[in-house]
Design a protein around this motif. Structure first.
Motif, PDB file in Angstrom:
ATOM      1  N   GLN A 149     -14.895  54.142 -16.052  1.00 45.67           N
ATOM      2  CA  GLN A 149     -16.351  54.047 -16.039  1.00 45.67           C
ATOM      3  C   GLN A 149     -16.809  52.765 -15.343  1.00 45.67           C
ATOM      4  O   GLN A 149     -17.769  52.783 -14.577  1.00 45.67           O
ATOM      5  CB  GLN A 149     -16.895  54.088 -17.464  1.00 45.67           C
ATOM      6  CG  GLN A 149     -16.793  55.446 -18.105  1.00 45.67           C
ATOM      7  CD  GLN A 149     -17.198  55.444 -19.573  1.00 45.67           C
ATOM      8  OE1 GLN A 149     -17.314  54.386 -20.201  1.00 45.67           O
ATOM      9  NE2 GLN A 149     -17.380  56.627 -20.132  1.00 45.67           N
ATOM     10  N   LYS A 150     -16.131  51.661 -15.608  1.00 47.37           N
ATOM     11  CA  LYS A 150     -16.483  50.394 -14.955  1.00 47.37           C
ATOM     12  C   LYS A 150     -16.259  50.471 -13.450  1.00 47.37           C
ATOM     13  O   LYS A 150     -17.060  49.984 -12.659  1.00 47.37           O
ATOM     14  CB  LYS A 150     -15.672  49.243 -15.546  1.00 47.37           C
ATOM     15  CG  LYS A 150     -16.148  48.802 -16.903  1.00 47.37           C
ATOM     16  CD  LYS A 150     -15.354  47.610 -17.382  1.00 47.37           C
ATOM     17  CE  LYS A 150     -15.848  47.104 -18.711  1.00 47.37           C
ATOM     18  NZ  LYS A 150     -15.094  45.949 -19.193  1.00 47.37           N
ATOM     19  N   LYS A 151     -15.153  51.110 -13.054  1.00 46.65           N
ATOM     20  CA  LYS A 151     -14.854  51.251 -11.634  1.00 46.65           C
ATOM     21  C   LYS A 151     -15.903  52.121 -10.950  1.00 46.65           C
ATOM     22  O   LYS A 151     -16.387  51.792  -9.863  1.00 46.65           O
ATOM     23  CB  LYS A 151     -13.462  51.860 -11.460  1.00 46.65           C
ATOM     24  CG  LYS A 151     -13.004  51.951 -10.032  1.00 46.65           C
ATOM     25  CD  LYS A 151     -11.606  52.521  -9.944  1.00 46.65           C
ATOM     26  CE  LYS A 151     -11.170  52.657  -8.496  1.00 46.65           C
ATOM     27  NZ  LYS A 151      -9.839  53.249  -8.374  1.00 46.65           N
ATOM     28  N   ALA A 152     -16.295  53.218 -11.594  1.00 48.71           N
ATOM     29  CA  ALA A 152     -17.314  54.102 -11.022  1.00 48.71           C
ATOM     30  C   ALA A 152     -18.652  53.389 -10.931  1.00 48.71           C
ATOM     31  O   ALA A 152     -19.380  53.546  -9.941  1.00 48.71           O
ATOM     32  CB  ALA A 152     -17.439  55.366 -11.861  1.00 48.71           C
ATOM     33  N   ALA A 153     -18.993  52.578 -11.938  1.00 58.78           N
ATOM     34  CA  ALA A 153     -20.253  51.853 -11.915  1.00 58.78           C
ATOM     35  C   ALA A 153     -20.245  50.800 -10.803  1.00 58.78           C
ATOM     36  O   ALA A 153     -21.261  50.625 -10.114  1.00 58.78           O
ATOM     37  CB  ALA A 153     -20.492  51.172 -13.268  1.00 58.78           C
ATOM     38  N   ALA A 154     -19.127  50.147 -10.596  1.00 60.01           N
ATOM     39  CA  ALA A 154     -19.036  49.142  -9.522  1.00 60.01           C
ATOM     40  C   ALA A 154     -19.134  49.801  -8.166  1.00 60.01           C
ATOM     41  O   ALA A 154     -19.770  49.272  -7.239  1.00 60.01           O
ATOM     42  CB  ALA A 154     -17.711  48.379  -9.654  1.00 60.01           C
ATOM     43  N   GLU A 155     -18.504  50.974  -8.003  1.00 62.25           N
ATOM     44  CA  GLU A 155     -18.585  51.691  -6.726  1.00 62.25           C
ATOM     45  C   GLU A 155     -19.989  52.180  -6.435  1.00 62.25           C
ATOM     46  O   GLU A 155     -20.463  52.105  -5.306  1.00 62.25           O
ATOM     47  CB  GLU A 155     -17.601  52.859  -6.725  1.00 62.25           C
ATOM     48  CG  GLU A 155     -16.142  52.423  -6.645  1.00 62.25           C
ATOM     49  CD  GLU A 155     -15.171  53.588  -6.782  1.00 62.25           C
ATOM     50  OE1 GLU A 155     -15.605  54.731  -7.043  1.00 62.25           O
ATOM     51  OE2 GLU A 155     -13.955  53.335  -6.646  1.00 62.25           O
ATOM     52  N   SER A 156     -20.673  52.666  -7.475  1.00 59.27           N
ATOM     53  CA  SER A 156     -22.042  53.146  -7.249  1.00 59.27           C
ATOM     54  C   SER A 156     -22.992  51.984  -6.953  1.00 59.27           C
ATOM     55  O   SER A 156     -23.915  52.138  -6.172  1.00 59.27           O
ATOM     56  CB  SER A 156     -22.544  53.962  -8.446  1.00 59.27           C
ATOM     57  OG  SER A 156     -22.699  53.118  -9.577  1.00 59.27           O
ATOM     58  N   ALA A 157     -22.743  50.826  -7.571  1.00 61.25           N
ATOM     59  CA  ALA A 157     -23.557  49.646  -7.278  1.00 61.25           C
ATOM     60  C   ALA A 157     -23.319  49.168  -5.853  1.00 61.25           C
ATOM     61  O   ALA A 157     -24.240  48.732  -5.160  1.00 61.25           O
ATOM     62  CB  ALA A 157     -23.265  48.537  -8.265  1.00 61.25           C
ATOM     63  N   ALA A 158     -22.070  49.257  -5.396  1.00 58.07           N
ATOM     64  CA  ALA A 158     -21.744  48.842  -4.025  1.00 58.07           C
ATOM     65  C   ALA A 158     -22.332  49.818  -3.010  1.00 58.07           C
ATOM     66  O   ALA A 158     -22.746  49.404  -1.914  1.00 58.07           O
ATOM     67  CB  ALA A 158     -20.231  48.756  -3.854  1.00 58.07           C
ATOM     68  N   ASP A 159     -22.391  51.096  -3.359  1.00 55.52           N
ATOM     69  CA  ASP A 159     -22.955  52.091  -2.449  1.00 55.52           C
ATOM     70  C   ASP A 159     -24.466  51.925  -2.295  1.00 55.52           C
ATOM     71  O   ASP A 159     -25.025  52.213  -1.232  1.00 55.52           O
ATOM     72  CB  ASP A 159     -22.664  53.506  -2.966  1.00 55.52           C
ATOM     73  CG  ASP A 159     -21.197  53.884  -2.833  1.00 55.52           C
ATOM     74  OD1 ASP A 159     -20.478  53.197  -2.059  1.00 55.52           O
ATOM     75  OD2 ASP A 159     -20.757  54.843  -3.501  1.00 55.52           O
ATOM     76  N   GLU A 160     -25.123  51.436  -3.342  1.00 53.23           N
ATOM     77  CA  GLU A 160     -26.579  51.258  -3.283  1.00 53.23           C
ATOM     78  C   GLU A 160     -26.974  50.088  -2.400  1.00 53.23           C
ATOM     79  O   GLU A 160     -28.070  50.048  -1.883  1.00 53.23           O
ATOM     80  CB  GLU A 160     -27.138  51.064  -4.696  1.00 53.23           C
ATOM     81  CG  GLU A 160     -27.085  52.318  -5.536  1.00 53.23           C
ATOM     82  CD  GLU A 160     -27.557  52.090  -6.968  1.00 53.23           C
ATOM     83  OE1 GLU A 160     -27.918  50.951  -7.304  1.00 53.23           O
ATOM     84  OE2 GLU A 160     -27.547  53.057  -7.725  1.00 53.23           O
ATOM     85  N   GLU A 161     -26.087  49.135  -2.231  1.00 53.67           N
ATOM     86  CA  GLU A 161     -26.416  47.957  -1.421  1.00 53.67           C
ATOM     87  C   GLU A 161     -26.263  48.204   0.033  1.00 53.67           C
ATOM     88  O   GLU A 161     -26.117  48.980   0.736  1.00 53.67           O
ATOM     89  CB  GLU A 161     -25.507  46.787  -1.799  1.00 53.67           C
ATOM     90  CG  GLU A 161     -25.804  46.284  -3.181  1.00 53.67           C
ATOM     91  CD  GLU A 161     -24.861  45.159  -3.578  1.00 53.67           C
ATOM     92  OE1 GLU A 161     -23.979  44.779  -2.781  1.00 53.67           O
ATOM     93  OE2 GLU A 161     -24.998  44.655  -4.676  1.00 53.67           O
TER      94      GLU A 161
END
Length: 83
Positions: A71-83
């Motif tokens: 879950q943490k990895k998915a949240a970090a990836e989605s945060a990186a995709d938004e930037e």
């Protein structure tokens, strides 16, 4: 997600398990508690039941930690995709 190690609600109520102990390993805790009561909580008794319950608790902990890591990895990836 119910596991084969989970006792039914009526079994847990009949065994008078506290709410905090009604988890994935409750089906192993019920016979462990019965054995402990029968053997007057002698530490060298009921070892097989205790080891089985402790292994179930450890496996459940590891499963939850893997899920948290994903879950943490998915949240970090989605945060990186938004930037």
């Amino acid at each position: 997600m119910a596991s084969s190690m989970t006792a039914s609600q009526t079994e847990m109520e009949a065994a008078r398990l506290p709410l905090g102990w009604r988890d994935q390993c409750s089906a192993l805790l019920i016979p462990l508690n019965k054995c402990r009561h029968k053997e007057l909580y002698a530490p060298w008794k009921c070892e097989d039941e205790r080891h089985g319950y402790e292994k179930c608790q450890y496996d459940d902990y590891m499963r939850r930690m893997k899920l948290l890591s994903k879950q943490k990895k998915a949240a970090a990836e989605s945060a990186a995709d938004e930037e």
